[in-house]
Design an enzyme around this catalytic site. Structure first.
Site, PDB file in Angstrom:
ATOM      1  CD  GLU A  27      -2.768  -1.232   2.464  1.00  0.00           C
ATOM      2  OE1 GLU A  27      -3.953  -1.536   2.322  1.00  0.00           O
ATOM      3  OE2 GLU A  27      -2.261  -1.012   3.581  1.00  0.00           O
TER       4      GLU A  27
HETATM    5  C1  TNX Z   1      -4.601  -3.935   4.472  1.00  0.00           C
HETATM    6  S1  TNX Z   1      -3.035  -6.304   3.962  1.00  0.00           S
HETATM    7  C2  TNX Z   1      -3.344  -3.767   5.018  1.00  0.00           C
HETATM    8  C3  TNX Z   1      -3.223  -3.331   6.411  1.00  0.00           C
HETATM    9  C4  TNX Z   1      -4.558  -3.089   7.043  1.00  0.00           C
HETATM   10  C5  TNX Z   1      -5.545  -4.150   6.624  1.00  0.00           C
HETATM   11  C6  TNX Z   1      -6.884  -4.028   7.302  1.00  0.00           C
HETATM   12  C7  TNX Z   1      -1.922  -5.337   3.945  1.00  0.00           C
HETATM   13  C8  TNX Z   1      -0.688  -5.844   3.441  1.00  0.00           C
HETATM   14  N1  TNX Z   1      -2.161  -4.101   4.383  1.00  0.00           N
HETATM   15  O1  TNX Z   1      -2.424  -2.185   6.499  1.00  0.00           O
HETATM   16  O2  TNX Z   1      -4.384  -3.106   8.430  1.00  0.00           O
HETATM   17  O3  TNX Z   1      -5.705  -4.076   5.239  1.00  0.00           O
HETATM   18  O4  TNX Z   1      -7.686  -5.170   7.078  1.00  0.00           O
END
Ligand code: TNX
Length: 510
Positions: free
Chosen positions: A303
């Site tokens: 992300e």
């Molecule tokens: C996605 S999954 C994220 C996390 C969040 C989560 C909440 C991933 C690699 N990153 O930063 O906490 O969704 O469900």
């Protein structure tokens, strides 16, 4: 299978035979007979369980077993037919119980099967077990759970309690998500403000906290005694607001970011090609690598919405090389597969849905092309922070939520990314992100029973090769075994969600 052949064990063992005959009875004076390297340590853990659950404390003896003893035998000739390092055999007869394995880890997993066969009323009633022969070994070497201690912090004792609960399911890796926008949770000697300041916040204004290096070493040792490998994650270059808040020189503006307690993602990034940032990465990776006997150091990479695509590629190549230079195998979320410059063997963690979208499948296969392997954490079935039902107060729903226990069970890691087979799959991992989860009891109610489903997918043989995965895994066969597990959870003080699809015994219904 007749009712008497039902074996209330999760994950389902590879093979089970029911020879019939008189049961094993743990009589006063029964002992635990040990042979082979590591057997007495495994026996000590079994005795501790029998003492706390059943108020019985058999002596551990280095002698051949007598009638009615429990034997733990670790020897090369106990190696299972499939050569699995973690396999074991368990034989229960009137004469005694015998666990055989080639390794202490295998014997420990055999003990976890035995614990599930010990009746929960063992403190008041006779401890008897019907005769059974089990041969068992895992499908995958990596069976993981992930605990996010960055959004809400959990203390070392709470992490140990979590380890105690996951080993009953033969989960052997605990990934600790140690850093995120909301907090930095591991002390770094060379950058002390990461914890002096960056650990003081948490999601929703929670108190924060951090592990000292001694506390972290102690968690690692506690896990290792239970054959669990800790996988530390330092998430970068995104998810780094807590670091940016702790050191102004890590920010493009030269001004420290404010601490953050919300739930947005994707707004923070480390600088790329910056000497101070490079020194920071080298220091934190070096210190955490030195605290970690396990092979992996996870650097996130998910992300990164505030990092340009070009910067992201340069950052990942450099950070992954830093991990390798400090002697660890880099691991990261599947986005890291965008980079074609990963060190040999870098591990990717897939977190897209059971039907891949966009470039997630290709990014995942990129790890295999670069000599690495993959951990499967499809978010629509294995994310333990996703709500069970619409209207739940705790949990998120972005990953195609709700996620029922049936959905958590009816999938297979070999049927998600086309071209990714078991040979390049290290295993499975179920993460629990904690933006909305504030206490360890809340963690447990999100994790159990769904982690049992993912643990079984990681351990038990692949379902028959049919197109219909729903038909291939039989939830109706799984549910009664979960009901039996619920009694053990209740007896051990592990909280769990009484989901309506499972025929929980009257005694554990909340
Ligand atoms: C996605 S999954 C994220 C996390 C969040 C989560 C909440 C991933 C690699 N990153 O930063 O906490 O969704 O469900």
């Amino acid at each position: 299978m007749s009712a008497s052949e039902f074996l209330p064990v999760v994950p389902r063992p590879v093979s089970t035979e029911h020879p019939g005959g008189a049961p094993f009875v743990l009589a006063p004076g029964a002992r635990v007979s040990v042979a082979g390297a590591g057997a007495s340590d495994v026996a000590a853990l079994l005795v501790a369980e029998l003492a706390s659950d059943c108020r019985r404390e058999p002596a551990v003896v280095h002698e051949p077993p007598a009638y009615g003893d429990i034997a733990i035998v670790i020897a090369d000739d106990e190696t299972p037919a499939d050569q699995s390092a973690e396999g074991y055999s368990l034989a229960v007869t009137a004469e005694g119980v015998r666990i055989g394995a080639a390794t202490a880890a295998g014997a420990f997993w055999g003990v976890q099967t035995l614990r599930q066969l010990v009746p929960v009323e063992c403190a008041s009633d006779p401890l008897t077990i019907d005769p059974v022969t089990v041969r068992d070994s895992p499908r995958f070497g990596y069976r993981g759970a992930m605990l996010d201690v960055a959004r809400h912090f959990f203390t070392p004792d709470e992490v140990k309690r979590f380890i105690d609960a996951i080993v009953l399911l033969k989960v052997n890796h605990l990934h600790l998500h140690l850093t995120d926008d909301q907090g930095w949770r591991i002390h770094i000697e060379s950058w002390p403000n990461l914890t002096a300041h960056g650990a003081s916040s948490g999601s929703d204004g929670s108190a924060g906290g951090f592990f000292t290096q001694d506390e972290f070493r102690d968690i690692v040792a506690y896990a290792a005694q239970r054959f669990v490998t800790i996988v530390p994650e330092l998430d970068m270059p995104g998810h780094t607001n807590a670091a940016l808040a702790s050191y102004p020189e890590l920010n493009a503006s030269g001004v420290a970011a404010a601490l953050y307690t919300g739930s947005d993602v994707g707004f923070s990034t480390l600088l790329v090609d910056d000497a101070t940032t490079d020194r920071f990465i080298d220091d934190v990776v070096r210190e955490v690598a030195a605290l970690t006997p396990g092979p992996y150091l996870h650097i996130g990479g998910d992300e990164c919405l505030s990092t340009s695509p070009e910067d992201f590629l340069r950052f990942i190549a450099k950070a992954a090389a830093t991990v390798a230079r400090h002697g660890k195998t880099p691991a990261g979320w599947h986005e890291m597969g965008k980079s074609a410059e990963l060190p040999d063997g870098t591990v990717g963690q897939y977190w897209d849905f059971t039907t891949p979208r966009g470039s997630s499948a290709d990014e995942t296969l990129s790890f295999v092309r670069q000599g690495g392997a993959v951990i499967m954490s499809p978010s629509d079935v294995s994310y333990l922070d996703i709500v069970y039902e619409d209207g739940d107060e705790i949990g998120q729903d972005w990953a195609d939520g709700p996620t029922t226990i049936r959905e958590a069970y009816e999938w297979d890691p070999a049927r998600i990314v086309p071209g990714l087979g078991d040979a390049h799959t290290l295993g499975v991992e179920a993460p629990v992100w904690t933006e909305t989860i504030a206490t360890i009891e809340e963690v447990e109610r999100m994790v159990f029973p769904r982690l049992a489903a993912v643990a079984e997918i990681g351990w038990s043989p692949a379902p028959a090769d049919t197109e219909e995965i729903v038909a291939a895994r039989d939830f109706d066969e799984f549910a009664p075994r979960l009901a039996a597990l619920g009694e053990h959870w209740a007896a051990a003080g592990t909280d769990f969600r009484r989901v309506p699809e499972v025929p929980w015994r009257e005694s554990v219904r909340a």
